[in-house]
Design an enzyme around this catalytic site. Structure first.
Site, PDB file in Angstrom:
ATOM      1  N   LYS A  46      -7.628  -0.170  11.212  1.00 36.40           N
ATOM      2  CA  LYS A  46      -7.009  -0.696   9.986  1.00 36.40           C
ATOM      3  C   LYS A  46      -5.758   0.123   9.663  1.00 36.40           C
ATOM      4  O   LYS A  46      -4.731  -0.404   9.255  1.00 36.40           O
ATOM      5  CB  LYS A  46      -8.006  -0.641   8.821  1.00 36.40           C
ATOM      6  CG  LYS A  46      -7.527  -1.323   7.545  1.00 36.40           C
ATOM      7  CD  LYS A  46      -6.744  -0.423   6.621  1.00 36.40           C
ATOM      8  CE  LYS A  46      -6.315  -1.150   5.340  1.00 36.40           C
ATOM      9  NZ  LYS A  46      -5.462  -0.299   4.489  1.00 36.40           N
TER      10      LYS A  46
ATOM     11  N   HIS B 153      -1.895  10.722  -0.471  1.00 37.20           N
ATOM     12  CA  HIS B 153      -1.933   9.475  -1.248  1.00 37.20           C
ATOM     13  C   HIS B 153      -1.683   9.722  -2.733  1.00 37.20           C
ATOM     14  O   HIS B 153      -1.254   8.833  -3.442  1.00 37.20           O
ATOM     15  CB  HIS B 153      -3.346   8.848  -1.153  1.00 37.20           C
ATOM     16  CG  HIS B 153      -3.499   7.881  -0.025  1.00 37.20           C
ATOM     17  ND1 HIS B 153      -2.834   6.685  -0.007  1.00 37.20           N
ATOM     18  CD2 HIS B 153      -4.238   7.918   1.100  1.00 37.20           C
ATOM     19  CE1 HIS B 153      -3.166   6.030   1.093  1.00 37.20           C
ATOM     20  NE2 HIS B 153      -4.018   6.769   1.786  1.00 37.20           N
TER      21      HIS B 153
ATOM     22  N   ASP C 151       3.411 -13.956  11.653  1.00 40.48           N
ATOM     23  CA  ASP C 151       2.069 -14.322  11.225  1.00 40.48           C
ATOM     24  C   ASP C 151       1.154 -13.088  11.323  1.00 40.48           C
ATOM     25  O   ASP C 151       0.711 -12.719  12.413  1.00 40.48           O
ATOM     26  CB  ASP C 151       1.584 -15.469  12.131  1.00 40.48           C
ATOM     27  CG  ASP C 151       0.218 -16.023  11.741  1.00 40.48           C
ATOM     28  OD1 ASP C 151      -0.562 -15.295  11.101  1.00 40.48           O
ATOM     29  OD2 ASP C 151      -0.061 -17.171  12.100  1.00 40.48           O
TER      30      ASP C 151
ATOM     31  N   GLU D  92       0.830  -1.215   0.000  1.00 43.17           N
ATOM     32  CA  GLU D  92       0.000   0.000   0.000  1.00 43.17           C
ATOM     33  C   GLU D  92       0.860   1.259   0.000  1.00 43.17           C
ATOM     34  O   GLU D  92       1.719   1.443   0.883  1.00 43.17           O
ATOM     35  CB  GLU D  92      -0.940  -0.002   1.217  1.00 43.17           C
ATOM     36  CG  GLU D  92      -1.916   1.166   1.172  1.00 43.17           C
ATOM     37  CD  GLU D  92      -2.996   1.118   2.238  1.00 43.17           C
ATOM     38  OE1 GLU D  92      -3.125   0.098   2.937  1.00 43.17           O
ATOM     39  OE2 GLU D  92      -3.703   2.141   2.366  1.00 43.17           O
TER      40      GLU D  92
HETATM   41  P1  NAD Z   1       8.017 -23.280  16.445  1.00 41.31           P
HETATM   42  O1  NAD Z   1       7.386 -24.400  17.183  1.00 41.31           O
HETATM   43  O2  NAD Z   1       8.514 -23.527  15.076  1.00 41.31           O
HETATM   44  O3  NAD Z   1       9.228 -22.697  17.318  1.00 41.31           O
HETATM   45  C1  NAD Z   1       9.129 -22.552  18.691  1.00 41.31           C
HETATM   46  C2  NAD Z   1      10.055 -23.534  19.380  1.00 41.31           C
HETATM   47  O4  NAD Z   1      11.401 -23.207  19.094  1.00 41.31           O
HETATM   48  C3  NAD Z   1       9.930 -23.472  20.882  1.00 41.31           C
HETATM   49  O5  NAD Z   1       8.890 -24.295  21.310  1.00 41.31           O
HETATM   50  C4  NAD Z   1      11.296 -23.912  21.342  1.00 41.31           C
HETATM   51  O6  NAD Z   1      11.362 -25.306  21.500  1.00 41.31           O
HETATM   52  C5  NAD Z   1      12.235 -23.548  20.190  1.00 41.31           C
HETATM   53  N1  NAD Z   1      13.098 -22.358  20.426  1.00 41.31           N
HETATM   54  C6  NAD Z   1      14.376 -22.239  20.032  1.00 41.31           C
HETATM   55  N2  NAD Z   1      14.898 -21.056  20.397  1.00 41.31           N
HETATM   56  C7  NAD Z   1      13.923 -20.400  21.034  1.00 41.31           C
HETATM   57  C8  NAD Z   1      13.831 -19.105  21.656  1.00 41.31           C
HETATM   58  N3  NAD Z   1      14.872 -18.249  21.680  1.00 41.31           N
HETATM   59  N4  NAD Z   1      12.665 -18.751  22.221  1.00 41.31           N
HETATM   60  C9  NAD Z   1      11.613 -19.593  22.196  1.00 41.31           C
HETATM   61  N5  NAD Z   1      11.633 -20.814  21.642  1.00 41.31           N
HETATM   62  C10 NAD Z   1      12.779 -21.232  21.059  1.00 41.31           C
HETATM   63  O7  NAD Z   1       7.084 -22.011  16.320  1.00 41.31           O
HETATM   64  P2  NAD Z   1       6.015 -21.308  17.246  1.00 41.31           P
HETATM   65  O8  NAD Z   1       6.514 -19.941  17.544  1.00 41.31           O
HETATM   66  O9  NAD Z   1       5.632 -22.156  18.399  1.00 41.31           O
HETATM   67  O10 NAD Z   1       4.789 -21.214  16.230  1.00 41.31           O
HETATM   68  C11 NAD Z   1       4.722 -20.217  15.244  1.00 41.31           C
HETATM   69  C12 NAD Z   1       4.040 -20.733  13.990  1.00 41.31           C
HETATM   70  O11 NAD Z   1       2.776 -21.299  14.303  1.00 41.31           O
HETATM   71  C13 NAD Z   1       3.750 -19.630  13.008  1.00 41.31           C
HETATM   72  O12 NAD Z   1       4.143 -20.084  11.721  1.00 41.31           O
HETATM   73  C14 NAD Z   1       2.238 -19.494  13.036  1.00 41.31           C
HETATM   74  O13 NAD Z   1       1.757 -19.040  11.802  1.00 41.31           O
HETATM   75  C15 NAD Z   1       1.810 -20.896  13.327  1.00 41.31           C
HETATM   76  N6  NAD Z   1       0.486 -21.151  13.899  1.00 41.31           N
HETATM   77  C16 NAD Z   1      -0.359 -20.144  14.284  1.00 41.31           C
HETATM   78  C17 NAD Z   1      -1.609 -20.432  14.812  1.00 41.31           C
HETATM   79  C18 NAD Z   1      -2.509 -19.296  15.252  1.00 41.31           C
HETATM   80  O14 NAD Z   1      -2.076 -18.172  15.330  1.00 41.31           O
HETATM   81  N7  NAD Z   1      -3.767 -19.557  15.590  1.00 41.31           N
HETATM   82  C19 NAD Z   1      -1.991 -21.766  14.964  1.00 41.31           C
HETATM   83  C20 NAD Z   1      -1.111 -22.784  14.583  1.00 41.31           C
HETATM   84  C21 NAD Z   1       0.141 -22.468  14.048  1.00 41.31           C
END
Ligand code: NAD
Length: 423
Positions: free
Chosen positions: A262, A376, A278, A84
């Site tokens: 928005k 704009h 996300d 945008e």
């Molecule tokens: P992930 O599981 O890939 O990574 C998190 C994991 O990384 C942790 O559980 C930990 O074991 C490890 N880790 C390593 N270094 C870390 C640090 N410094 N801090 C924290 N953890 C560390 O990802 P996530 O963050 O659990 O999930 C994010 C993804 O899930 C996004 O792609 C999102 O789009 C998706 N998602 C979103 C929804 C929703 O928003 N409703 C639902 C399902 C999935």
């Protein structure tokens, strides 16, 4: 009217090249279109293929850098990915006008995410609620066992809440686990914990568990920003007062609040996307938070300080991470984080809140003074010129003619382009 079946057996097993050929054959894409899809830009095709399913290309969005930002006393450059026009310029302008009053001050409530477990078929929901709460130590152990990496990093289970919900399917007992997810967005982390915990909750209560999923209303993970603008910096007290009235309008009326918020998300989502996070999770959280009082309201608040300055504050859930999801898989987010100097998810969340507030400042100021279209128009005119077929240097020439004529319209652009080409 095209006639083909969208039931394509084995499509997901095809290579990217084969999928492009398949789609081109079915839909009649020409060689130029297929070649365009094959150019995946700075996202290697093998990476794209690992990110989502059925890949046939990539969608490249410009990244602009917001300048002039001071966040917590530090000058920062903030990459923003958006399609945008005017969004980046709006942040730059707002940030420039509060440099003399020290820019943006930010804070957070911590990195706590909530996951929910739904319990049904329960005759004694109040007793079940207390039974679950009694198991707090067991619940902590079950959750923490699921993610030793998170525990090693200082995160893990933090809190337990259990609510009885009256629903059309009868009473439900909803367990919330509250988890410190450190530098992750945390969805997978807390979802795994909720799934591990659910059978135990069923066993302890005699009920039936079903949904086990995080809540995007991440109200234990708030990012906040505040800033002040002097009347001199923004064009006087009447501008200031008009902006406060504009906020009062948004806070009182969901029709206005939707557009007001928005605008905030124009800034927020652009940084969320640039860092591979996300956007839908953050947007869902923001809008749910805006409606937490039962009415959808403004995410920002604006007032006049005792010194006569305009003060703005923004508070919203900010579930963003530096690890997990696309953040480490896509090559661009790391570079954007390096530009920002954000070394923790909390630092990133703070910058994003500041960007959201800056965006809202510019929108309110434009709306309360010259209107939104003036700012704009220059970029919009370029888009219109390109829509009319202008190429290369023609784009600027046609866009300027549209702005000069005060008629930024496709028919006028076509007329100017024809004149330029001597037709
Ligand atoms: P992930 O599981 O890939 O990574 C998190 C994991 O990384 C942790 O559980 C930990 O074991 C490890 N880790 C390593 N270094 C870390 C640090 N410094 N801090 C924290 N953890 C560390 O990802 P996530 O963050 O659990 O999930 C994010 C993804 O899930 C996004 O792609 C999102 O789009 C998706 N998602 C979103 C929804 C929703 O928003 N409703 C639902 C399902 C999935």
């Amino acid at each position: 009217m095209r006639n083909f079946s969208s039931r394509i057996s084995g499509f997901h097993k095809q290579s990217l090249d084969q999928r492009i050929d398949t789609v081109a054959d079915l839909t009649g894409l020409d060689g130029t279109a297929a070649a365009h899809l094959r150019d995946t830009g700075n996202l290697p095709p093998e990476t794209a293929e690992r990110m989502i399913e059925n890949v046939i290309g990539t969608m490249t969005v410009p990244i602009g850098v917001a300048t002039n930002m001071i966040v917590d006393g530090r000058d920062v450059l903030v990459p923003m990915a958006t399609e945008e026009s005017s969004v980046v310029a709006a942040v730059c302008n707002a940030a420039r006008q509060c440099r003399d009053s020290d820019g943006f001050v930010t804070s957070t409530s911590g990195a706590l995410m909530i996951a929910q477990i739904q319990l049904l078929d329960i005759g004694d929901p109040e007793t079940a609620r207390i039974r679950i709460l009694e198991r707090r130590d067991d619940i902590q152990a079950i959750c923490d066992d699921m993610d030793p990496v998170l525990i090693r990093l200082g995160g893990g289970f933090r809190d337990l809440e259990v609510r009885v919900l009256e629903t059309r399917s009868g009473p439900m007992v909803i367990t919330h686990i509250v988890v410190d997810v450190r530098d992750a967005m945390g969805a997978n982390a807390v979802n795994s914990m909720a799934e591990a915990l659910a059978p135990h909750i069923a066993e302890w209560t005699g009920g039936r568990t079903c949904l086990r999923i995080l809540s995007n209303l991440a109200d234990r993970r708030l990012a906040r920003a505040r800033a002040e603008w002097t009347p001199e910096a923004i064009g006087g007290e009447s501008v200031r007062d008009g902006m406060v009235e504009a906020f009062h309008f948004a806070d009182a009326d969901p029709y206005r609040a939707a557009t007001h918020n928005k605008g905030i998300m124009n800034g927020v989502s652009a940084v969320v996307l640039a860092t591979g996070n996300d956007t839908r999770a953050v947007e869902a959280g923001a809008h749910a938070f805006a409606a937490r009082t039962g009415r959808y309201r403004s995410l920002t608040r604006w007032e006049v300080t005792n010194d006569g300055n305009l003060a703005g504050v923004l508070e919203l859930p900010m579930a963003v991470g530096l690890v997990g999801g696309a953040t480490k898989v896509h090559p661009t987010p790391k570079i954007c984080l390096d530009i920002m100097g954000a070394e923790t998810a909390e630092a990133l969340a703070r910058i994003i809140a500041a960007i959201g507030l800056a965006q809202n400042f510019s929108a309110l100021k434009a709306l309360a003074t010259t209107g939104i279209q003036k700012g704009h128009m220059a970029l919009h005119a370029q888009n219109i010129a390109m829509m009319a077929g202008a190429e290369g240097t023609e784009v600027d020439t046609v866009a300027k003619a549209l702005v000069d004529r005060g008629q930024v319209r496709i028919d006028v652009a076509e007329e100017e382009l024809a004149r330029l080409r001597g037709n």
